[in-house]
Design a protein around this motif. Sequence first.
Motif, PDB file in Angstrom:
ATOM      1  N   THR A  52       0.835  -1.213   0.000  1.00 36.79           N
ATOM      2  CA  THR A  52       0.000   0.000   0.000  1.00 36.79           C
ATOM      3  C   THR A  52       0.862   1.252   0.000  1.00 36.79           C
ATOM      4  OG1 THR A  52      -1.683  -1.177   1.301  1.00 36.79           O
ATOM      5  CG2 THR A  52      -1.854   1.218   1.210  1.00 36.79           C
ATOM      6  N   MET A  53       1.840   1.287   0.892  1.00 39.31           N
ATOM      7  CA  MET A  53       2.663   2.476   1.036  1.00 39.31           C
ATOM      8  C   MET A  53       3.628   2.650  -0.132  1.00 39.31           C
ATOM      9  SD  MET A  53       1.414   3.887   3.606  1.00 39.31           S
ATOM     10  CE  MET A  53       2.599   5.221   3.749  1.00 39.31           C
ATOM     11  N   ALA A  54       4.037   1.548  -0.751  1.00 39.25           N
ATOM     12  CA  ALA A  54       4.902   1.660  -1.930  1.00 39.25           C
ATOM     13  C   ALA A  54       4.174   2.399  -3.050  1.00 39.25           C
ATOM     14  CB  ALA A  54       5.342   0.284  -2.399  1.00 39.25           C
ATOM     15  N   SER A  55       2.912   2.044  -3.285  1.00 42.10           N
ATOM     16  CA  SER A  55       2.132   2.712  -4.333  1.00 42.10           C
ATOM     17  C   SER A  55       1.909   4.177  -3.993  1.00 42.10           C
ATOM     18  CB  SER A  55       0.783   2.001  -4.508  1.00 42.10           C
ATOM     19  OG  SER A  55       0.972   0.695  -5.016  1.00 42.10           O
ATOM     20  N   ARG A  56       1.649   4.458  -2.719  1.00 46.33           N
ATOM     21  CA  ARG A  56       1.426   5.844  -2.314  1.00 46.33           C
ATOM     22  C   ARG A  56       2.719   6.650  -2.422  1.00 46.33           C
ATOM     23  NH1 ARG A  56      -3.525   6.316   0.223  1.00 46.33           N
ATOM     24  NH2 ARG A  56      -2.932   8.222   1.305  1.00 46.33           N
ATOM     25  N   GLY A  57       3.840   6.000  -2.135  1.00 46.93           N
ATOM     26  CA  GLY A  57       5.116   6.680  -2.294  1.00 46.93           C
ATOM     27  C   GLY A  57       5.404   7.014  -3.750  1.00 46.93           C
ATOM     28  N   MET A  58       5.098   6.073  -4.650  1.00 49.78           N
ATOM     29  CA  MET A  58       5.295   6.325  -6.078  1.00 49.78           C
ATOM     30  C   MET A  58       4.393   7.450  -6.565  1.00 49.78           C
ATOM     31  SD  MET A  58       5.658   2.455  -7.522  1.00 49.78           S
ATOM     32  CE  MET A  58       5.853   3.028  -9.222  1.00 49.78           C
TER      33      MET A  58
END
Length: 242
Positions: A52-58
């Motif tokens: 979840t956080m990887a996508s939000r970081g991108m």
Amino acid sequence: DDAYVSAARLAAHEFFHAWNVKRIHDEVLGPFDYTRETYTDLLWFHEGMTTTMASRGMLAAGLITPEKYLEGVAKSFTHYANRAGSDYEPIAQISRDAWIKGYQPAPNHREVTVSYYTKGNLIGVLLDLELRRRSAKNKTPSPGSVEGLFRRLWSSAESDDRTGEQMRPLTAKDIIAAASEEAGEPMDAFFDDYVFGTKPLPLPARLRSFGVVADESPRGFDPDKPDAAPRSWSGLGGDGAA
């Protein structure tokens, strides 16, 4: 472009593990005992919500557009909805059983389980929307979000000032407590329903309440072949072996 985004997504996922699993981790995830299996109920959180956080970081870094972010959520949800075993067992139990089931799948594995990466990610997206909705209703000092959830867990983790190593292990109760603080109200029921229970994730309905167009496709829809007719589905699966 797709290959670049895929590589960036992998890098973003592993980078966020510096926080979620390295700094914030439960008791069995460090220091490791490599002579035996490592059982934990929190793989849905450590791997799924890292996704979840990887996508939000991108998204925050401008590597993907808001439209691409939502496309990724839609594709993940379609895979979840099309899998027979997505809501057969609680995702906390699937996390714990990974050693004896996930890594040594039985013939009926697809009918009774789901990836803790996939469902954990979707729980993270749904939780973020719930925190935003409830914190707005309760007029908390700052808007609730999964970013705020991780900040709370980070600040509450006692650590060695010299090494940064976490001294107090994470528990599910810590996650629920941090989510409740973010929302401005108890969040126990959310986790009872979707983490420790098997209630289907109402993500499309929640997205629509935020103004996102979210149509639920019929079971059997293939997101990799959106123009193809939905496949028939009997509730059974097989590997094609004679």
